[in-house]
Design a protein around this motif. Structure first.
Motif, PDB file in Angstrom:
ATOM      1  N   ALA A  90       0.844  -1.189   0.000  1.00 55.07           N
ATOM      2  CA  ALA A  90       0.000   0.000   0.000  1.00 55.07           C
ATOM      3  C   ALA A  90       0.881   1.242   0.000  1.00 55.07           C
ATOM      4  N   ALA A  91       0.305   2.377  -0.335  1.00 54.13           N
ATOM      5  CA  ALA A  91       1.073   3.625  -0.374  1.00 54.13           C
ATOM      6  C   ALA A  91       1.710   3.930   0.973  1.00 54.13           C
ATOM      7  N   ASP A  92       1.038   3.567   2.068  1.00 58.88           N
ATOM      8  CA  ASP A  92       1.580   3.842   3.395  1.00 58.88           C
ATOM      9  C   ASP A  92       2.720   2.908   3.776  1.00 58.88           C
ATOM     10  N   GLU A  93       3.018   1.928   2.921  1.00 56.63           N
ATOM     11  CA  GLU A  93       4.137   1.020   3.157  1.00 56.63           C
ATOM     12  C   GLU A  93       5.326   1.368   2.267  1.00 56.63           C
ATOM     13  N   ILE A  94       5.368   2.605   1.798  1.00 57.94           N
ATOM     14  CA  ILE A  94       6.420   3.057   0.887  1.00 57.94           C
ATOM     15  C   ILE A  94       6.980   4.385   1.380  1.00 57.94           C
ATOM     16  N   ILE A  95       8.303   4.520   1.363  1.00 61.24           N
ATOM     17  CA  ILE A  95       8.968   5.803   1.593  1.00 61.24           C
ATOM     18  C   ILE A  95       9.712   6.172   0.319  1.00 61.24           C
ATOM     19  N   VAL A  96       9.439   7.364  -0.194  1.00 66.70           N
ATOM     20  CA  VAL A  96      10.160   7.882  -1.354  1.00 66.70           C
ATOM     21  C   VAL A  96      11.417   8.582  -0.849  1.00 66.70           C
TER      22      VAL A  96
END
Length: 384
Positions: A90-96
């Motif tokens: 999910a998006a909340d499991e990603i750090i850019v």
């Protein structure tokens, strides 16, 4: 004044890749024609549509601070892109992050304490060792050179190395510097060891789009691995965006929360308008990536043929854009002499934990590759 340097800095050496590149640049500034096969940087321009997206983002005012974890639209685009390889994040499991290297650094800082064991598969990208040492970790290494840099034949050696005391295992497939793409059986062996010994695994997949006739498997798709894998990727290689500094890590949300502290107190965030360009890269640049990858494949085949014509066999990798060329025992001296005498820049294999080889990058035009091999042959560097 005599500075009292921190132990963590004294434990590491400067990047061998960048050191060779610096020497090559110095020679070039003196008017020497150097065939630079040392740096892992695509020689293609960034696709114009990405440049236009960055310009539009700047004109739209996206020049201030970005959210530390990354612009949500980009994180959602990354999640959608990961799904193409059956990775469920999910998006909340990603750090850019500003580059995949920063994503790796944050992961090491988050997971490794003083004395923790980190296992590397040699040849291993030079910065893994430095990052482990900066975090205070201790290194154990598994040599893959006897198996043409493939992991599957070395699984018994890996099993003898990984234990309940292992904190972190780093797997890079497709590999820098060998170009090897590890088989499903090899990755399943990694999975079994990681589950049995409760080990976290970094899956560095920065070259996942640059493959030739194979589809690399992502570790986090294997049973039992999603909850113990940190998937690292970025935009530098596939999209020819090295100077843009854009990467990411994907992991369970608990780890994201801790790694996010490192990001917020160090680099703050990736550049705002670059993140918007990254959205365009993921959504609109498949054709450009495929064209670059086809060119790399043709260069790989050309380079291996050129060496074969001179009686030198090199293991042929199915990904990335590197080959490992045998040098004899003193690979560092071989690379130094190749640069100073033949004016061909390469990187010693000992920098990757594998003495007796030099890494050559074929992210260069075909004529430069021909010229580089001719110079090495004429200078006697291929007569081992």
């Amino acid at each position: 004044m005599n500075f009292d340097f921190a132990d963590r800095v004294e434990r590491v050496e400067p990047s061998a890749t960048l050191a060779i590149s610096s020497l090559a640049t110095e020679l070039e500034s003196e008017g020497v024609d150097v065939v630079d096969l040392s740096v892992g940087e695509p020689d293609f321009p960034t696709p114009e549509v990405i440049v236009e997206a960055a310009t539009e983002a700047m004109e739209a005012g996206h020049t201030g601070y970005a959210p530390s974890q990354g612009v949500r639209d980009l994180r959602e685009a990354i999640a959608a892109d990961l799904a193409r390889r059956d990775l469920d994040y999910a998006a909340d499991e990603i750090i850019v992050t500003p580059g995949a290297k920063q994503a790796l650094f944050e992961t090491f800082q988050t997971l490794v304490d003083d004395g923790n064991e980190v296992v590397l598969l040699d040849p291993a990208w030079v910065s893994y060792e430095a990052m482990a040492k900066l975090a205070g970790g201790s290194l154990s290494r598994v040599d893959l050179s006897a198996s043409a840099f493939q992991l599957e034949p070395a699984l018994d050696d890996l099993a003898e190395t990984v234990s309940d005391d292992t904190e972190l295992l780093v797997v890079n497939s497709p590999s820098n510097p060998s170009g090897a793409v590890f088989s499903d059986a090899a990755l399943e062996g990694v999975r079994d060891l990681a589950v049995d010994h409760d080990v976290t695994v970094i899956a560095d997949e920065i070259y996942d789009r640059i493959t030739y006739g194979v589809e690399p498997t992502s570790l986090a798709t294997l049973d039992g691995m999603r909850e113990r894998t940190v998937t690292i990727n970025g935009f530098s290689k596939a999209f020819s965006m090295t100077g843009w500094r854009l990467g990411y890590l994907a992991a369970p949300e608990e780890l994201i929360g801790q790694a996010g502290k490192v990001q917020s107190h160090s680099v703050s965030s990736a550049t705002h308008f670059v993140q918007h360009a990254g959205i365009t890269a993921l959504r609109e640049c498949d054709d450009a990536v495929n064209q670059m990858t086809q060119a790399f494949r043709e260069r790989r085949d050309l380079l291996t043929d050129l060496f074969a014509d001179r009686g030198v066999e090199v293991p042929v990798g199915d990904g990335a854009f590197y080959v490992m060329v045998p040098t004899g025992d003193d690979d560092a001296r071989w690379c130094e002499d190749a640069l100073s005498e033949a004016h061909v820049a390469t990187v010693p294999g000992s920098a990757f934990g594998t003495p007796g080889y030099a890494r050559l990058s074929y992210a260069a035009g075909e004529e430069r590759l021909r010229e580089g091999v001719n110079r090495l042959a004429d200078g006697g560097f291929l007569s081992l």
